[in-house]
Structures are given as structure tokens and as C-alpha cells.
Enzyme design. Sequence first.
Site, PDB file in Angstrom:
ATOM      1  N   LYS A 162       0.849  -1.174   0.000  1.00 32.91           N
ATOM      2  CA  LYS A 162       0.000   0.000   0.000  1.00 32.91           C
ATOM      3  C   LYS A 162       0.892   1.233   0.000  1.00 32.91           C
ATOM      4  CE  LYS A 162      -4.128  -1.928   0.338  1.00 32.91           C
ATOM      5  NZ  LYS A 162      -5.146  -1.729  -0.741  1.00 32.91           N
ATOM      6  N   GLU A 215      -1.465  -0.124  -9.066  1.00 27.76           N
ATOM      7  CA  GLU A 215      -2.933  -0.141  -8.998  1.00 27.76           C
ATOM      8  C   GLU A 215      -3.459   1.205  -8.529  1.00 27.76           C
ATOM      9  OE1 GLU A 215      -4.282  -3.703  -6.952  1.00 27.76           O
ATOM     10  OE2 GLU A 215      -5.959  -2.568  -6.142  1.00 27.76           O
ATOM     11  N   ASP A 240      -8.765   0.045  -9.828  1.00 24.39           N
ATOM     12  CA  ASP A 240      -9.538  -0.630  -8.786  1.00 24.39           C
ATOM     13  C   ASP A 240     -10.774   0.227  -8.489  1.00 24.39           C
ATOM     14  OD1 ASP A 240     -10.599  -1.945  -6.620  1.00 24.39           O
ATOM     15  OD2 ASP A 240      -8.851  -1.790  -5.325  1.00 24.39           O
ATOM     16  N   LYS A 264     -13.362  -7.009  -7.699  1.00 24.47           N
ATOM     17  CA  LYS A 264     -13.685  -7.501  -6.355  1.00 24.47           C
ATOM     18  C   LYS A 264     -15.179  -7.783  -6.306  1.00 24.47           C
ATOM     19  CE  LYS A 264     -10.124  -4.784  -4.084  1.00 24.47           C
ATOM     20  NZ  LYS A 264      -9.825  -3.441  -3.555  1.00 24.47           N
ATOM     21  N   ASP A 318      -6.162 -12.475   0.045  1.00 26.60           N
ATOM     22  CA  ASP A 318      -5.415 -12.781   1.262  1.00 26.60           C
ATOM     23  C   ASP A 318      -6.116 -12.309   2.529  1.00 26.60           C
ATOM     24  OD1 ASP A 318      -5.134 -10.075   0.812  1.00 26.60           O
ATOM     25  OD2 ASP A 318      -2.973 -10.010   1.109  1.00 26.60           O
TER      26      ASP A 318
HETATM   27 MN    MN Z   1      -6.792  -1.610  -4.515  1.00 23.02          MN
END
Ligand code: MN
Length: 356
Positions: A162, A215, A240, A264, A318
Site C-alpha cells: 500500500k 494499482e 480498482d 472484487k 489474502d
Molecule cells: Mn486496490
Amino acid sequence: MPTIQTITSHTIDLTLNRAFETSKGRKTTSPSVIIQIALENGITGLGSSTPVEYVTGENTESVLSKIQKASPLLTGTDITDHSKAYETLAEALPSSPSARAGLEIAVLDAHCKLKKTPMSKLFGNKKQHIETDITIPIVSPSEAYEIARKAQSQGFKYLKLKVGKFEDFDRVEAAGKGAPGCRIRLDANQGFTPEGAIDFVNRLFIKKIDIDILEQPVDRSDIEGLRHVTKNLPIPVFADESAITSEDARRLIETDSVDGINIKLMKSGISDTMKIIEICRSTGKELMIGCMLETRISLSAAIHLACGTGAFDRIDLDAHTFTADDPYAGGFASNSHELNTIAARPGHGCFHPQNP
Ligand code: MN
């Protein structure tokens, strides 16, 4: 008839085994809504929704109220063919993808149990194993070094870091040094300006850090900026937060703004996810699948979808490594980076140990 008789839901708050920080904030727990669909013939389907407000505008209260709204419309629906329930949900909850995802997972679980089929088989049965990366949230560089070193020794080949600020550089460099055999996926969660993102990655190249992808470098609405980053970096740039619906994905691809989409279930639900897969396949764009800090139920559904479709080159599933007290079991087996659906029961295979 295998029709939906009742739909019940309740919230749970999963404790995280360590604080999880991104450019969007810091969390120590993750709330989810558990959904149970009972069919007239006694079969039950289990679903789960983990809304993240900055991504879809939803929270557990809105998810509960959307489930209340959709329940009377779903009651009585025959799920021998689950697409009817999906259509009802698409119409009733067009802008509540996390609520829809939770209900779709429960419907599909019940449908698969009715057919005595694991979900992965229904999705195409392409693979039984997939390999996930592991996420390193915003921690100190020395902690990132240790987490990366350990991940590499456990067999992970990809780390997801991140980022989103200039000062994140040292952490990425430290992780790269801790795990020289791993490739690094960067997720900025919209934190950079276009030029800031390009600079950040170029400076990592100079340090010989092996970057796999970047991303969501910029704000979700800054499609022009996203295109600029994509055009000016030699690594794949993924959307994303900019890609919630299949229409978003189509627009991003038509305007040549990204190299790939990170899907997602909590952003798109199952049926729109299948559309995004089709769009990316037909245009040669890359596909990644990720998750929120979600329960084993929806994570299992995502793993079954990833294995079954075989559509994803990059896997970031994860969540189970971050949650400490998930009450559900089953669904998939994991051995560090390897996830598999080999011993799957019907449906997503996830169950409550007190109610197997
Ligand atoms: Mn993301």
C-alpha cells in the site's frame, strides 16, 4: 420446489490480527453482514457482504436495509436457475454492489447445494489451485522488511504494498530488499497525482526494485490522469476504485486508460463481475481479483470464482491472513501463497462449525 422461503441477516465485526493501514485510513476491525437464505426444501445458502464506504458508498446499515428491501422480491423465487434471482437483484439494488454481492453469494451457494456442485465447478472448473500475493499495509520500513523476508521464506512470489505518498518510498525499497525474489505490486488507493505516481515508480526502477504493477494511482474520477500514468509507465497500470460497474470497466478500456482491472466481488457482485471478465477477455486486457477485509464466506466465493473461471493472472485474495476471529470454516485450503478448492463441498463450501 426449491424456492426461497426466508432471508435473514446479521452483522459481525471481525477483529484484525494487526492494524491495517492504507492511504484511506487505519482499521483494527472489519464489519460484515452475514446473510442466510433458506429454501422451502430445507437447503440453506450462506452469503456475506463487507461494504467499504469510500469504495461503494455502502456501510453495514445500508446493506441491512437493502437486504430488507430485496427480501420480499426474492421470496418465492425458484433457484433451480439462479439467474432469475440475479436479475431481481440487479433491478432492485443497482447501486448497492456489496449488498448485491452478499445476496448473490447466498443464492449461488443454495443453488450449488441443490445441484450438489462446488461453486468452482459451476464457474468453469478451469483450475484447482491459484497463488495469491500478500499485502503489506502501511508500516515502518523495518517492519516491511521483516514481513517481506518472512513472506518470501513462506513461498510468496508477489507482495502487494500500500502506497500513495512520497514518504512510502523507503518502505517499498525495504520490502524489495527483504524479499529480493519477490515481485512487488503497488496499490496507491488513489493517493498520488499523475506525475507523482510516475516519479514514484521511476525512482523505484533506479533502485532496481522489481515492480509488477501499479494499482489505482490517482483519484477514481481522474480518468485522464489514469490514462496519463498508463501511457507513461512501462509496467501495467490497473484500475480498482475507478472500476465498480461493468460500464466503468468498458469506459476505461474504450478510452485506453488502463492495462487491466482489479475485480472484487464487493465492488461488482457476481453477475457484473462475469461481465467485466468478458469485457477484459474480448479486449485483451489483464484481469486481477482482489478482496476487502472480508469473511471466509465471500473470500471462498471469490476463490471459487477465480479457480473456476481461470480468468485471473494476478490474485490478491489474502483476507484470511488478516482476520483473527472469523467464525466460519471450510471453503478452501491454503498453504501460504497457495489456495485450492480440491476438497470443496457443494457451494462455496464455507460453514459455521456449530452448524455443519
Ligand atoms: Mn486496490
